[in-house]
Design a protein around this motif. Sequence first.
Motif, PDB file in Angstrom:
ATOM      1  N   VAL A  31       0.870  -1.174   0.000  1.00 48.71           N
ATOM      2  CA  VAL A  31       0.000   0.000   0.000  1.00 48.71           C
ATOM      3  C   VAL A  31       0.908   1.226   0.000  1.00 48.71           C
ATOM      4  CG1 VAL A  31      -1.799   1.278   1.214  1.00 48.71           C
ATOM      5  CG2 VAL A  31      -1.783  -1.233   1.277  1.00 48.71           C
ATOM      6  N   VAL A  33       1.651   4.640   0.686  1.00 51.26           N
ATOM      7  CA  VAL A  33       1.025   5.674   1.514  1.00 51.26           C
ATOM      8  C   VAL A  33       1.323   7.037   0.893  1.00 51.26           C
ATOM      9  CG1 VAL A  33       0.864   6.694   3.808  1.00 51.26           C
ATOM     10  CG2 VAL A  33       1.226   4.220   3.548  1.00 51.26           C
ATOM     11  N   GLY A  54      -2.632   4.496   0.006  1.00 50.65           N
ATOM     12  CA  GLY A  54      -3.135   4.756   1.347  1.00 50.65           C
ATOM     13  C   GLY A  54      -3.167   6.233   1.683  1.00 50.65           C
ATOM     14  N   ASN A  56      -4.484   9.071   4.998  1.00 49.42           N
ATOM     15  CA  ASN A  56      -4.854   9.095   6.416  1.00 49.42           C
ATOM     16  C   ASN A  56      -5.854  10.182   6.766  1.00 49.42           C
ATOM     17  OD1 ASN A  56      -3.137  11.328   6.241  1.00 49.42           O
ATOM     18  ND2 ASN A  56      -2.249  10.977   8.272  1.00 49.42           N
ATOM     19  N   HIS A  78      -6.936   2.804   0.554  1.00 52.60           N
ATOM     20  CA  HIS A  78      -6.852   2.305   1.920  1.00 52.60           C
ATOM     21  C   HIS A  78      -6.831   3.479   2.906  1.00 52.60           C
ATOM     22  CE1 HIS A  78      -5.365  -1.863   0.781  1.00 52.60           C
ATOM     23  NE2 HIS A  78      -5.241  -1.195  -0.352  1.00 52.60           N
ATOM     24  N   VAL A  80      -5.583   4.525   6.209  1.00 47.85           N
ATOM     25  CA  VAL A  80      -4.558   4.014   7.121  1.00 47.85           C
ATOM     26  C   VAL A  80      -4.406   4.861   8.380  1.00 47.85           C
ATOM     27  CG1 VAL A  80      -3.291   2.890   5.259  1.00 47.85           C
ATOM     28  CG2 VAL A  80      -2.697   5.239   5.895  1.00 47.85           C
ATOM     29  N   HIS A  99      -8.004   0.372   7.644  1.00 51.60           N
ATOM     30  CA  HIS A  99      -6.987  -0.306   8.452  1.00 51.60           C
ATOM     31  C   HIS A  99      -7.064   0.075   9.923  1.00 51.60           C
ATOM     32  CE1 HIS A  99      -4.144  -1.843   5.179  1.00 51.60           C
ATOM     33  NE2 HIS A  99      -5.106  -1.212   4.509  1.00 51.60           N
ATOM     34  N   SER A 191      -1.987  -6.392   8.412  1.00 52.64           N
ATOM     35  CA  SER A 191      -1.474  -5.089   8.003  1.00 52.64           C
ATOM     36  C   SER A 191      -0.375  -4.691   8.988  1.00 52.64           C
ATOM     37  CB  SER A 191      -2.603  -4.048   7.992  1.00 52.64           C
ATOM     38  OG  SER A 191      -2.091  -2.759   7.717  1.00 52.64           O
ATOM     39  N   MET A 194       6.043  -0.871   7.834  1.00 56.53           N
ATOM     40  CA  MET A 194       6.134   0.400   7.125  1.00 56.53           C
ATOM     41  C   MET A 194       7.529   0.514   6.521  1.00 56.53           C
ATOM     42  SD  MET A 194       3.832   2.842   9.659  1.00 56.53           S
ATOM     43  CE  MET A 194       4.585   2.351  11.195  1.00 56.53           C
ATOM     44  N   ARG A 210       2.372  -0.994   4.594  1.00 56.71           N
ATOM     45  CA  ARG A 210       2.012   0.406   4.405  1.00 56.71           C
ATOM     46  C   ARG A 210       3.308   1.214   4.241  1.00 56.71           C
ATOM     47  NH1 ARG A 210      -0.001  -1.417   9.103  1.00 56.71           N
ATOM     48  NH2 ARG A 210       1.047   0.226  10.286  1.00 56.71           N
TER      49      ARG A 210
END
Length: 223
Positions: A31, A33, A54, A56, A78, A80, A99, A191, A194, A210
Amino acid sequence: MIVDKSINKLTSIQENIKKISTNNLIKTEIVCVSKTFSIDVLWPLINHGHFHFGENKVQEAEKKWRKIKEENSNLKLHMVGKLQSNKAKKAVQLFDFIHSLDNIKLADVLKKGEVELNKKLSYFIQINVGDESQKAGIPLDSAKDFLKYCSNEIKLNVIGLMIIPPNDNNPDKYFEKVSKLNSNLGLKHLSMGMSSDYEVAVKFGSTFLRIGSAILGERNTNK
């Protein structure tokens, strides 16, 4: 040449995952981000065939992705970051994966949004594996009951657990603990991982990584 760099970095990470994965039968999704990065930076990755991204923040994601997602059915978005219940319906409209499912109120509002919009999402339950007061997430010992509520009582499609491990330079023990819990709960996906620790996460069976800065470079933290 940020375009060429991002594709090269993504490819390098994909090759690295193949080398360190303990189970080649498991497909590990990256994913990307993309929070704070403009869509112009992301188009080369999309054109290259990368479809998992992803964000946020719901508001940023809506401005950036709504029109593009309508025109590109392969794209999967996604959520996240922390999701507030008052943004849940908007999140259901826009995202494919959440997530950060971490409380009953949020679960209920997401379910209501699914019913109203006739749409099903995939969810990860966020676990606060280090019992950190500043982080969201369900305590480890509450995961089973919360999963039972989400999956059995309100019929959310929970596919796995998600964690952000404490920053103590020893993610192994947290990844191992949550990987075992995930298996005990009968969940198929994880999940975890990072930019700084994805290699360790892969060793413990993570299926969704992620990754932001390792692909796109350092982001503008002022955004």
